[in-house]
Design an enzyme around this catalytic site. Sequence first.
Site, PDB file in Angstrom:
ATOM      1  N   HIS A  39      53.497  39.223  37.752  1.00 24.54           N
ATOM      2  CA  HIS A  39      53.547  38.291  38.886  1.00 24.54           C
ATOM      3  C   HIS A  39      54.313  38.919  40.057  1.00 24.54           C
ATOM      4  O   HIS A  39      53.877  38.846  41.200  1.00 24.54           O
ATOM      5  CB  HIS A  39      54.293  36.997  38.515  1.00 24.54           C
ATOM      6  CG  HIS A  39      53.639  36.134  37.478  1.00 24.54           C
ATOM      7  ND1 HIS A  39      54.329  35.624  36.400  1.00 24.54           N
ATOM      8  CD2 HIS A  39      52.379  35.662  37.362  1.00 24.54           C
ATOM      9  CE1 HIS A  39      53.523  34.866  35.675  1.00 24.54           C
ATOM     10  NE2 HIS A  39      52.333  34.879  36.229  1.00 24.54           N
TER      11      HIS A  39
ATOM     12  N   SER B  74      52.664  35.296  30.757  1.00 27.34           N
ATOM     13  CA  SER B  74      53.850  34.507  30.418  1.00 27.34           C
ATOM     14  C   SER B  74      53.811  34.076  28.961  1.00 27.34           C
ATOM     15  O   SER B  74      54.842  34.075  28.276  1.00 27.34           O
ATOM     16  CB  SER B  74      53.934  33.262  31.303  1.00 27.34           C
ATOM     17  OG  SER B  74      54.040  33.610  32.647  1.00 27.34           O
TER      18      SER B  74
ATOM     19  N   LYS C  35      50.650  21.166  29.504  1.00 30.88           N
ATOM     20  CA  LYS C  35      51.504  21.700  28.441  1.00 30.88           C
ATOM     21  C   LYS C  35      52.973  21.543  28.820  1.00 30.88           C
ATOM     22  O   LYS C  35      53.314  21.579  30.003  1.00 30.88           O
ATOM     23  CB  LYS C  35      51.214  23.188  28.236  1.00 30.88           C
ATOM     24  CG  LYS C  35      49.960  23.432  27.433  1.00 30.88           C
ATOM     25  CD  LYS C  35      49.802  24.895  27.102  1.00 30.88           C
ATOM     26  CE  LYS C  35      49.423  25.701  28.317  1.00 30.88           C
ATOM     27  NZ  LYS C  35      49.264  27.123  28.091  1.00 30.88           N
TER      28      LYS C  35
ATOM     29  N   ARG D 231      43.296  39.975  35.701  1.00 32.78           N
ATOM     30  CA  ARG D 231      43.640  41.023  34.737  1.00 32.78           C
ATOM     31  C   ARG D 231      42.349  41.483  34.065  1.00 32.78           C
ATOM     32  O   ARG D 231      41.683  42.378  34.528  1.00 32.78           O
ATOM     33  CB  ARG D 231      44.650  40.505  33.704  1.00 32.78           C
ATOM     34  CG  ARG D 231      46.050  40.360  34.254  1.00 32.78           C
ATOM     35  CD  ARG D 231      46.887  39.403  33.454  1.00 32.78           C
ATOM     36  NE  ARG D 231      46.337  38.055  33.546  1.00 32.78           N
ATOM     37  CZ  ARG D 231      46.888  36.969  33.025  1.00 32.78           C
ATOM     38  NH1 ARG D 231      47.993  37.076  32.337  1.00 32.78           N
ATOM     39  NH2 ARG D 231      46.346  35.784  33.182  1.00 32.78           N
TER      40      ARG D 231
HETATM   41  P1  ADP Z   1      48.321  29.661  35.660  1.00 32.49           P
HETATM   42  O1  ADP Z   1      48.780  28.780  34.522  1.00 32.49           O
HETATM   43  O2  ADP Z   1      48.029  28.918  36.921  1.00 32.49           O
HETATM   44  O3  ADP Z   1      47.236  30.649  35.302  1.00 32.49           O
HETATM   45  P2  ADP Z   1      50.199  31.850  35.555  1.00 32.49           P
HETATM   46  O4  ADP Z   1      51.641  31.776  35.872  1.00 32.49           O
HETATM   47  O5  ADP Z   1      49.835  32.156  34.146  1.00 32.49           O
HETATM   48  O6  ADP Z   1      49.632  30.462  36.040  1.00 32.49           O
HETATM   49  O7  ADP Z   1      49.468  32.896  36.490  1.00 32.49           O
HETATM   50  C1  ADP Z   1      49.445  32.749  37.874  1.00 32.49           C
HETATM   51  C2  ADP Z   1      48.489  33.756  38.472  1.00 32.49           C
HETATM   52  O8  ADP Z   1      48.984  35.070  38.257  1.00 32.49           O
HETATM   53  C3  ADP Z   1      47.083  33.744  37.856  1.00 32.49           C
HETATM   54  O9  ADP Z   1      46.135  33.984  38.881  1.00 32.49           O
HETATM   55  C4  ADP Z   1      47.104  34.894  36.887  1.00 32.49           C
HETATM   56  O10 ADP Z   1      45.812  35.437  36.688  1.00 32.49           O
HETATM   57  C5  ADP Z   1      48.001  35.864  37.628  1.00 32.49           C
HETATM   58  N1  ADP Z   1      48.666  36.796  36.721  1.00 32.49           N
HETATM   59  C6  ADP Z   1      49.360  36.512  35.613  1.00 32.49           C
HETATM   60  N2  ADP Z   1      49.821  37.630  35.012  1.00 32.49           N
HETATM   61  C7  ADP Z   1      49.392  38.659  35.779  1.00 32.49           C
HETATM   62  C8  ADP Z   1      49.504  40.095  35.699  1.00 32.49           C
HETATM   63  N3  ADP Z   1      50.137  40.676  34.677  1.00 32.49           N
HETATM   64  N4  ADP Z   1      48.923  40.836  36.670  1.00 32.49           N
HETATM   65  C9  ADP Z   1      48.257  40.226  37.691  1.00 32.49           C
HETATM   66  N5  ADP Z   1      48.098  38.913  37.819  1.00 32.49           N
HETATM   67  C10 ADP Z   1      48.658  38.121  36.881  1.00 32.49           C
END
Ligand code: ADP
Length: 157
Positions: free
Chosen positions: A17, A128, A41, A90
């Site tokens: 992120h 995450s 969740k 990803r």
């Molecule tokens: P959500 O629950 O909305 O998917 P996340 O916090 O999991 O929220 O992810 C937010 C955004 O960041 C999403 O678009 C996800 O694809 C992107 N993201 C998460 N991890 C990575 C990573 N390692 N590299 C690039 N983008 C990421």
Amino acid sequence: MRKALYPGSFDPLTNGHLDLIRRTSKMFDEVSVGVLINMQKTPMFTADERVALIAEAVKDLPNVKVIQFAGLLVDYVKENQITAIVRGLRAVSDFEMELQMASLNKKLNDDAETIFMMTATEYAYLSSSLVKEVFKFGGDIKDFVPDNVYEHMYSKK
Ligand code: ADP
């Protein structure tokens, strides 16, 4: 002014992120990292905790701010004159859901453009949920999250 919104759960913020926030901050005048509340969740961290952790991790980026919001993304976009919604990609597996969300948001508000940033290859495996899983079973997550997130997680244990 070109304003981007990077929405997500950030439960917790990972190095993937953070890399995306850094790169996006070079492309826009202002980037808001939007912590979504009202998730179905139960999150590991409260929205306030997530906001504070992100704010600490991006404090060297003057054009990045951290906000939290509930409700429809497109409403926030409209009210705050956001130029682009930023999401990360990803693996191919991200694509289907992201396409669905981007298309829905465009349908709800024709001005809501989504742009996709490719993950940095070194963080392509990182999520995450993976961080929480490794942490739960006592694995070392030092390489996966910013230092302040790491310290916060261990201080709560
Ligand atoms: P959500 O629950 O909305 O998917 P996340 O916090 O999991 O929220 O992810 C937010 C955004 O960041 C999403 O678009 C996800 O694809 C992107 N993201 C998460 N991890 C990575 C990573 N390692 N590299 C690039 N983008 C990421």
